[in-house]
Scaffold this motif. Structure first.
Motif, PDB file in Angstrom:
ATOM      1  N   PRO A   1       0.490  -1.053  -0.501  1.00 56.75           N
ATOM      2  CA  PRO A   1      -0.214   0.324  -0.180  1.00 56.75           C
ATOM      3  C   PRO A   1       1.021   1.948   0.004  1.00 56.75           C
ATOM      4  O   PRO A   1       0.060   1.986  -0.594  1.00 56.75           O
ATOM      5  CB  PRO A   1      -0.861  -0.268   1.630  1.00 56.75           C
ATOM      6  CG  PRO A   1      -0.416  -1.165   1.769  1.00 56.75           C
ATOM      7  CD  PRO A   1       0.182  -2.139   0.984  1.00 56.75           C
ATOM      8  N   TYR A   2       2.416   1.198   0.687  1.00 58.91           N
ATOM      9  CA  TYR A   2       3.173   2.759   0.531  1.00 58.91           C
ATOM     10  C   TYR A   2       4.099   2.592  -0.175  1.00 58.91           C
ATOM     11  O   TYR A   2       4.205   3.921  -0.738  1.00 58.91           O
ATOM     12  CB  TYR A   2       3.526   2.640   1.955  1.00 58.91           C
ATOM     13  CG  TYR A   2       2.308   2.461   3.090  1.00 58.91           C
ATOM     14  CD1 TYR A   2       1.841   3.021   3.344  1.00 58.91           C
ATOM     15  CD2 TYR A   2       2.835   0.652   3.590  1.00 58.91           C
ATOM     16  CE1 TYR A   2       0.563   2.919   4.251  1.00 58.91           C
ATOM     17  CE2 TYR A   2       1.217   0.571   4.647  1.00 58.91           C
ATOM     18  CZ  TYR A   2       0.882   1.823   5.120  1.00 58.91           C
ATOM     19  OH  TYR A   2      -0.591   1.400   6.099  1.00 58.91           O
ATOM     20  N   ILE A   3       4.550   1.723  -0.835  1.00 59.95           N
ATOM     21  CA  ILE A   3       5.723   1.251  -2.119  1.00 59.95           C
ATOM     22  C   ILE A   3       5.945   2.566  -3.368  1.00 59.95           C
ATOM     23  O   ILE A   3       6.662   2.843  -3.497  1.00 59.95           O
ATOM     24  CB  ILE A   3       5.827   0.125  -1.899  1.00 59.95           C
ATOM     25  CG1 ILE A   3       7.666  -0.367  -2.673  1.00 59.95           C
ATOM     26  CG2 ILE A   3       5.340  -0.529  -3.191  1.00 59.95           C
ATOM     27  CD1 ILE A   3       8.093  -1.238  -3.030  1.00 59.95           C
ATOM     28  N   SER A   4       4.400   2.685  -3.853  1.00 64.29           N
ATOM     29  CA  SER A   4       4.764   3.393  -4.569  1.00 64.29           C
ATOM     30  C   SER A   4       4.499   5.156  -4.209  1.00 64.29           C
ATOM     31  O   SER A   4       5.866   5.298  -5.227  1.00 64.29           O
ATOM     32  CB  SER A   4       2.870   3.459  -4.982  1.00 64.29           C
ATOM     33  OG  SER A   4       2.056   4.223  -4.551  1.00 64.29           O
ATOM     34  N   GLN A   5       4.824   5.034  -3.161  1.00 65.16           N
ATOM     35  CA  GLN A   5       4.754   6.744  -2.856  1.00 65.16           C
ATOM     36  C   GLN A   5       6.620   6.996  -2.117  1.00 65.16           C
ATOM     37  O   GLN A   5       6.445   7.575  -1.455  1.00 65.16           O
ATOM     38  CB  GLN A   5       4.011   7.414  -1.990  1.00 65.16           C
ATOM     39  CG  GLN A   5       2.532   7.552  -3.418  1.00 65.16           C
ATOM     40  CD  GLN A   5       1.179   8.283  -2.461  1.00 65.16           C
ATOM     41  OE1 GLN A   5       0.724   8.105  -1.196  1.00 65.16           O
ATOM     42  NE2 GLN A   5       1.094   9.347  -3.518  1.00 65.16           N
ATOM     43  N   THR A   6       6.409   5.984  -1.080  1.00 67.65           N
ATOM     44  CA  THR A   6       7.063   6.292  -0.015  1.00 67.65           C
ATOM     45  C   THR A   6       7.865   4.977  -0.428  1.00 67.65           C
ATOM     46  O   THR A   6       8.066   3.651  -0.683  1.00 67.65           O
ATOM     47  CB  THR A   6       6.743   5.694   1.163  1.00 67.65           C
ATOM     48  OG1 THR A   6       5.590   6.808   1.800  1.00 67.65           O
ATOM     49  CG2 THR A   6       7.583   5.513   2.392  1.00 67.65           C
TER      50      THR A   6
END
Length: 392
Positions: free
Chosen positions: A103-108
């Protein structure tokens, strides 16, 4: 006050010019065993003022990963020791990745997962047996989801896994750990992941202040020590420890595994029997270490491989168990002020250590978000009006 705050924002804007030169080699451990830490959005602000672009967590806190979205900060996230047995099962492992990474790796940016911490120097043989299977299962889950090229899998070891550390050319792992380490090294070689060590010269000095030179452990000028096996000279203990690990790894036939220091630091305060724990020594250790790392120099045995370290830690953590030193490794107090004057060293390397603005940490997330948006807007306005060259 208003003028000072505008200057602070201006400095933050110009500090972005240094990001490309400061990210490599230096990171910070962001521990959270405390009840008085600033909220993650405040930490985003602080790390932006430091131009620190690499952070190591001990968990996969969703509030932290969300707060750092689009921040260009690269994260190592952690799977706690308590999860190891469960993570040997492919289904829970893949579910964990789907909940804590996807859920986070695309932005973080999440570059690495540490599976457990200092397992092999503990006394739980079941944890030791579960360590590699858990690492393998997490890696397989990443591969199933198309993330294994993007996210490394590793674990962090205490320097205590060495049975011999000096001279570095005689570096060797403890005999009782060889059955575990052999297969872990094979895993690192196959996946290209780094071998992480937590190395604290402070402990060596604390235990033997009469035999270990304080200057040697603090990177201060000293005669140094010559390795009789290689004739290489060492002027500090940390680099000797790193080379001892490289030699221990080489004994297993591996020369393709890189060693990374996942924790190192010095406490600013300790109990009466914790010799050397002081703000002056902490300042010297971290100042001299930062200066060394920024020179991009390697260790005597690996001169062309820049040393890669994560400083411990960002904040003092008031709920950590153990001796007083455990609660006093932070560069910062929870209110965002420096524990000791490392500002000159940081700013000389392009860092701009600035205190957090005085804000009510109990304020709603909405108010914090509004503040950050305002901060970014003001920074953009300044950027449009000035250039860094105009300050020269």
């Amino acid at each position: 006050m208003a003028t000072a705050f505008r200057v602070l924002l201006l400095l933050l804007t110009f500090s972005d010019s240094f990001v490309s030169t400061l990210g490599h080699g230096i990171g910070i451990n962001y521990g959270q065993i405390a009840n008085n830490l600033p909220s993650p959005p405040h930490v985003v602000y602080l790390l932006k003022s430091l131009n620190m672009s690499r952070v190591k967590l001990y968990d996969a806190n969703p509030n932290v990963l969300t707060a750092f979205a689009n921040s260009n900060v690269e994260f190592i996230i952690g799977l706690g020791n308590e999860y190891l047995e469960k993570m040997t099962d492919p289904l829970p492992a893949q579910t964990w990745i789907q909940q804590h990474v996807q859920p986070y790796i695309s932005q973080t940016k999440i570059s690495c997962i540490t599976v457990g911490n200092e397992i092999l120097t503990g006394n739980d043989t079941q944890l030791m047996s579960n360590l590699l299977p858990a690492m393998q299962t997490i890696y397989a889950s990443l591969a199933n989801l198309g993330l294994s090229k993007e996210v490394y899998v590793t674990t962090a070891h205490s320097i205590g896994i060495l049975g011999n550390s000096f001279p570095p050319s005689a570096g060797a792992f403890r005999q009782d750990l060889l059955e575990y380490i052999q297969r872990i090294l094979d895993f690192h070689s196959q996946t290209g992941s780094p071998f992480l060590i937590n190395a604290y010269p402070f402990f060596a000095y604390k235990d033997n202040p009469g035999q270990v030179s304080l200057e040697y452990v603090l990177f201060e000028p000293n005669p140094g020590m010559k390795d009789p096996g290689t004739n290489l000279k060492y002027d500090n203990m940390l680099y000797a420890q790193i080379d001892a690990v490289y030699m221990a790894i080489k004994a297993f036939g591996h020369t393709d595994i890189r060693v990374q220091v996942s924790e190192t630091g010095w406490p600013s305060k300790g109990d009466p029997n914790e010799v050397g724990a002081s703000a002056d020594n902490a300042r010297l250790y971290n100042t001299n270490l930062l200066n060394r790392i920024q020179q991009n120099q390697g260790t005597p045995a690996k001169p062309s491989v820049p040393v890669d370290i994560y400083v411990f830690a960002l904040f003092n953590e008031d709920l950590k168990p153990g001796p007083s030193s455990e609660r006093n490794y932070g560069l910062y107090y929870p209110n965002g002020t420096l524990v000791y004057d490392i500002g000159t060293a940081l700013s000389s390397q392009g860092y701009l250590p600035l205190p957090l603005p005085h804000m009510d940490y109990s304020a709603s997330k909405k108010n914090v978000s509004k503040y950050l948006i305002l901060h970014e807007l003001v920074c953009c306005l300044f950027s449009a009006s000035f250039s860094f060259s105009s300050l020269a």
